[in-house]
Motif scaffolding. Structure first.
Motif, mmCIF file in Angstrom:
data_model
loop_
_atom_site.group_PDB
_atom_site.id
_atom_site.type_symbol
_atom_site.label_atom_id
_atom_site.label_comp_id
_atom_site.label_asym_id
_atom_site.label_seq_id
_atom_site.Cartn_x
_atom_site.Cartn_y
_atom_site.Cartn_z
ATOM 1 N N ASP A 270 0.707 -1.358 -0.117
ATOM 2 C CA ASP A 270 -0.154 -0.099 0.054
ATOM 3 C C ASP A 270 0.898 1.281 0.089
ATOM 4 O O ASP A 270 0.499 2.344 -0.673
ATOM 5 C CB ASP A 270 -1.010 0.139 1.298
ATOM 6 C CG ASP A 270 -1.844 -1.178 1.207
ATOM 7 O OD1 ASP A 270 -2.953 -1.155 0.531
ATOM 8 O OD2 ASP A 270 -1.567 -2.050 1.995
ATOM 9 N N LEU A 271 2.045 1.265 0.530
ATOM 10 C CA LEU A 271 2.896 2.383 0.689
ATOM 11 C C LEU A 271 3.765 2.464 -0.375
ATOM 12 O O LEU A 271 4.814 3.390 -0.228
ATOM 13 C CB LEU A 271 3.394 2.353 2.161
ATOM 14 C CG LEU A 271 2.699 2.431 3.233
ATOM 15 C CD1 LEU A 271 3.051 2.531 4.636
ATOM 16 C CD2 LEU A 271 1.817 4.047 3.363
ATOM 17 N N ASP A 272 3.910 1.454 -1.261
ATOM 18 C CA ASP A 272 4.982 1.551 -2.384
ATOM 19 C C ASP A 272 4.825 2.777 -2.907
ATOM 20 O O ASP A 272 3.643 3.301 -3.371
ATOM 21 C CB ASP A 272 4.660 0.325 -3.356
ATOM 22 C CG ASP A 272 5.761 0.223 -4.333
ATOM 23 O OD1 ASP A 272 6.834 0.500 -3.726
ATOM 24 O OD2 ASP A 272 5.342 0.013 -5.574
ATOM 25 N N GLY A 273 6.087 3.636 -3.166
ATOM 26 C CA GLY A 273 6.188 4.854 -3.635
ATOM 27 C C GLY A 273 5.842 6.202 -2.934
ATOM 28 O O GLY A 273 5.989 7.197 -3.378
ATOM 29 N N VAL A 274 5.798 5.557 -1.585
ATOM 30 C CA VAL A 274 5.288 6.983 -0.835
ATOM 31 C C VAL A 274 6.627 7.108 0.189
ATOM 32 O O VAL A 274 7.242 6.301 0.468
ATOM 33 C CB VAL A 274 4.334 6.344 0.522
ATOM 34 C CG1 VAL A 274 4.195 7.776 1.312
ATOM 35 C CG2 VAL A 274 2.883 6.454 -0.259
ATOM 36 N N ASP A 275 7.171 8.411 -0.071
ATOM 37 C CA ASP A 275 8.344 8.978 0.528
ATOM 38 C C ASP A 275 7.980 8.985 2.248
ATOM 39 O O ASP A 275 7.175 9.858 2.397
ATOM 40 C CB ASP A 275 8.815 10.180 0.107
ATOM 41 C CG ASP A 275 10.230 10.477 0.559
ATOM 42 O OD1 ASP A 275 10.210 10.472 1.983
ATOM 43 O OD2 ASP A 275 11.110 11.171 -0.144
ATOM 44 N N LEU A 276 8.347 8.270 3.051
ATOM 45 C CA LEU A 276 7.995 8.278 4.335
ATOM 46 C C LEU A 276 8.375 9.431 4.969
ATOM 47 O O LEU A 276 7.738 10.036 5.970
ATOM 48 C CB LEU A 276 8.679 6.817 5.064
ATOM 49 C CG LEU A 276 8.105 5.667 4.575
ATOM 50 C CD1 LEU A 276 8.694 4.510 5.549
ATOM 51 C CD2 LEU A 276 6.576 5.642 4.568
ATOM 52 N N ASP A 277 9.583 10.019 4.674
ATOM 53 C CA ASP A 277 10.265 11.409 5.355
ATOM 54 C C ASP A 277 9.226 12.451 4.915
ATOM 55 O O ASP A 277 8.773 13.253 5.526
ATOM 56 C CB ASP A 277 11.629 11.623 4.768
ATOM 57 C CG ASP A 277 12.588 10.482 5.433
ATOM 58 O OD1 ASP A 277 12.248 10.006 6.719
ATOM 59 O OD2 ASP A 277 13.694 10.400 4.793
ATOM 60 N N GLU A 278 8.765 12.392 3.398
ATOM 61 C CA GLU A 278 7.796 13.446 3.234
ATOM 62 C C GLU A 278 6.577 13.426 3.670
ATOM 63 O O GLU A 278 5.837 14.292 4.241
ATOM 64 C CB GLU A 278 7.618 13.370 1.616
ATOM 65 C CG GLU A 278 6.795 14.339 0.892
ATOM 66 C CD GLU A 278 6.264 14.178 -0.457
ATOM 67 O OE1 GLU A 278 5.578 14.758 -0.904
ATOM 68 O OE2 GLU A 278 7.218 13.343 -0.909
ATOM 69 N N LEU A 279 5.883 12.032 4.065
ATOM 70 C CA LEU A 279 4.938 11.975 4.743
ATOM 71 C C LEU A 279 5.025 12.267 6.429
ATOM 72 O O LEU A 279 3.929 12.792 6.740
ATOM 73 C CB LEU A 279 4.399 10.309 4.652
ATOM 74 C CG LEU A 279 3.238 9.907 5.340
ATOM 75 C CD1 LEU A 279 2.010 10.534 4.880
ATOM 76 C CD2 LEU A 279 3.213 8.456 5.252
ATOM 77 N N ALA A 280 5.989 12.205 6.956
ATOM 78 C CA ALA A 280 6.218 12.526 8.121
ATOM 79 C C ALA A 280 6.010 13.939 8.312
ATOM 80 O O ALA A 280 5.492 14.612 9.253
ATOM 81 C CB ALA A 280 7.674 11.913 8.670
ATOM 82 N N GLU A 281 6.850 14.597 7.295
ATOM 83 C CA GLU A 281 6.678 16.009 7.515
ATOM 84 C C GLU A 281 5.260 16.731 7.437
ATOM 85 O O GLU A 281 5.080 17.676 8.082
ATOM 86 C CB GLU A 281 7.754 16.615 6.390
ATOM 87 C CG GLU A 281 7.996 18.142 6.507
ATOM 88 C CD GLU A 281 8.392 18.636 7.726
ATOM 89 O OE1 GLU A 281 8.212 20.077 7.934
ATOM 90 O OE2 GLU A 281 9.222 17.776 8.519
ATOM 91 N N ALA A 282 4.717 15.868 6.410
ATOM 92 C CA ALA A 282 3.314 16.402 5.832
ATOM 93 C C ALA A 282 2.507 16.330 7.401
ATOM 94 O O ALA A 282 1.609 17.161 7.540
ATOM 95 C CB ALA A 282 2.797 15.886 4.797
ATOM 96 N N GLY A 283 2.710 15.003 8.048
ATOM 97 C CA GLY A 283 1.823 14.836 8.954
ATOM 98 C C GLY A 283 1.869 15.829 10.308
ATOM 99 O O GLY A 283 1.095 16.150 10.886
ATOM 100 N N ARG A 284 3.510 16.155 10.280
ATOM 101 C CA ARG A 284 3.884 17.230 11.369
ATOM 102 C C ARG A 284 3.256 18.430 11.371
ATOM 103 O O ARG A 284 2.810 18.954 12.262
ATOM 104 C CB ARG A 284 5.354 17.055 11.689
ATOM 105 C CG ARG A 284 5.932 15.880 12.323
ATOM 106 C CD ARG A 284 7.441 15.831 12.599
ATOM 107 N NE ARG A 284 8.315 16.146 11.446
ATOM 108 C CZ ARG A 284 8.776 14.974 10.973
ATOM 109 N NH1 ARG A 284 8.657 13.778 11.358
ATOM 110 N NH2 ARG A 284 9.748 15.221 9.887
#
Length: 360
Positions: free
Chosen positions: A112-126
């Motif tokens: 499901d998370l293939d292709g999602v940049d986790l660092d970018e996701l974390a920053e957006a969530g923060r």
């Protein structure tokens, strides 16, 4: 290395002593939560039963007040499960668990998370959480929906809440007899303190052994979910004592930790769902027979008789209903009924209550 073999009964009594189940302790609730390295708490009311079974004169208002006073918190940590932990331990341990938490979520949602940049996701969530407003996982993901429209909302939410952003679940969830959905807020903002650097593995190992030893390194990993612990075990090896179990595994322990006589009587104890006295080991035969191992992961509340899992229990309209997993002697049945009555009284003090022990 010691050639002393500790059989299942010796390990059982040591476990009961460390877990405050051999004798109820006179510890303050906060000290008990710290000693136990937290209590598993994905079912919000279960830690109250766990503490009641371990502490004398337990008042359920105390852990509720500790949550409200921000001295204990509900958060994802060991094995990616929700635990009730002291604020101090959470701040000290959380950074060490970052990698494991990511890996555990990816183990479920990698596709499901293939292709999602986790660092970018974390920053957006923060950025979304920076306003200090508590949010459910759904609300957090909805605020990010336009960024990853093709990605499973559940996968995004689990990765954010359980791994990428250290969160706590706010009261009223986790308060005694209170109901409330999960509302998340960043850990550091809730406590007003920053998360510390990754804690010393050596200290974590000693804390584990104090509450769960004697134990093998496989047990330590099963409890924590952490990889990379053997070098830390080796670094403090000279500070520990060792034994072997009946399978030949090396068990490590603190030199002065209690290891009671195997013939020490063990009282009946009612444990909550997912209690770490069972889940804190890779080899759980010290407390539950292999044939019944499944109850420890199925969310069954269990009864210990002579220190071992011997029954499951539920509550039906104030009545504690005990379902034996083996035949009880008359003495055992009486002891189970007496302790069950006390559990019923604790859970339903203002209602009619009782206990019913079913036949095998």
């Amino acid at each position: 290395m010691s050639d002393t073999v500790l059989d299942a009964r010796a390990l059982n009594r040591a476990t009961l002593a460390r877990q405050l189940l051999l004798d109820r302790a006179d510890l303050p609730v906060l000290d008990a939560v710290a000693h136990l390295c937290g209590l598993q708490a994905q079912e919000p009311q279960e830690p109250f039963v766990g503490l009641w079974s371990r502490l004398r004169a337990f008042d359920p208002a105390v852990p509720s007040n500790l949550l409200l006073d921000r001295r204990v918190v509900r958060t994802h940590l060991m094995r990616r499960t929700v635990h009730l932990l002291t604020a101090d331990d959470t701040l000290a341990w959380r950074a060490r668990y970052d990698t494991m938490l990511r890996q555990r979520v990816l183990g479920v949602y990698r596709r499901d998370l293939d292709g999602v940049d986790l660092d970018e996701l974390a920053e957006a969530g923060r950025k979304v959480m920076a306003d200090g407003e508590p949010r459910s996982m759904t609300e957090l993901v909805r605020a990010l929906a336009g960024r990853w429209p093709a990605t499973s909302p559940r996968a995004l939410g689990e990765m954010l809440v359980a791994a990428l952003i250290p969160m706590v679940q706010l009261p009223p969830r986790g308060l005694w007899r209170a109901k409330g959905g999960v509302r998340n807020v960043p850990l550091a903002s809730w406590l007003g303190r920053e998360i510390g650097p990754p804690s010393s593995d050596e200290v974590l190992i000693k804390r584990y052994l104090a509450a769960f030893g004697p134990a093998a390194t496989a047990d330590l990993r099963a409890w924590s979910g952490l990889a990379g612990l053997p070098p830390a075990v080796a670094a403090i090896r000279d500070e520990l004592v060792s034994f072997r179990d009946e399978r030949g595994r090396v068990l490590l322990d603190l030199p002065d930790a209690p290891r009671p006589d195997p013939d020490t009587p063990a009282p009946v104890r009612f444990l909550p769902a997912f209690d770490n006295a069972i889940l804190g080991y890779d080899d759980r035969t010290r407390i539950v027979d292999d044939v019944h191992r499944g109850v420890s992961v199925a969310g069954e509340r269990v009864v210990l008789v002579d220190g071992r899992v011997a029954a499951t229990w539920t509550v039906d309209a104030g009545t504690v209903v005990v379902t034996p997993l083996r035949r009880f002697s008359r003495t055992d049945r009486t002891a189970v009924a007496e302790e069950g009555e006390e559990v019923a009284k604790f859970l339903s003090p203002d209602e009619s209550h009782g206990v019913r022990v079913l036949p095998l």
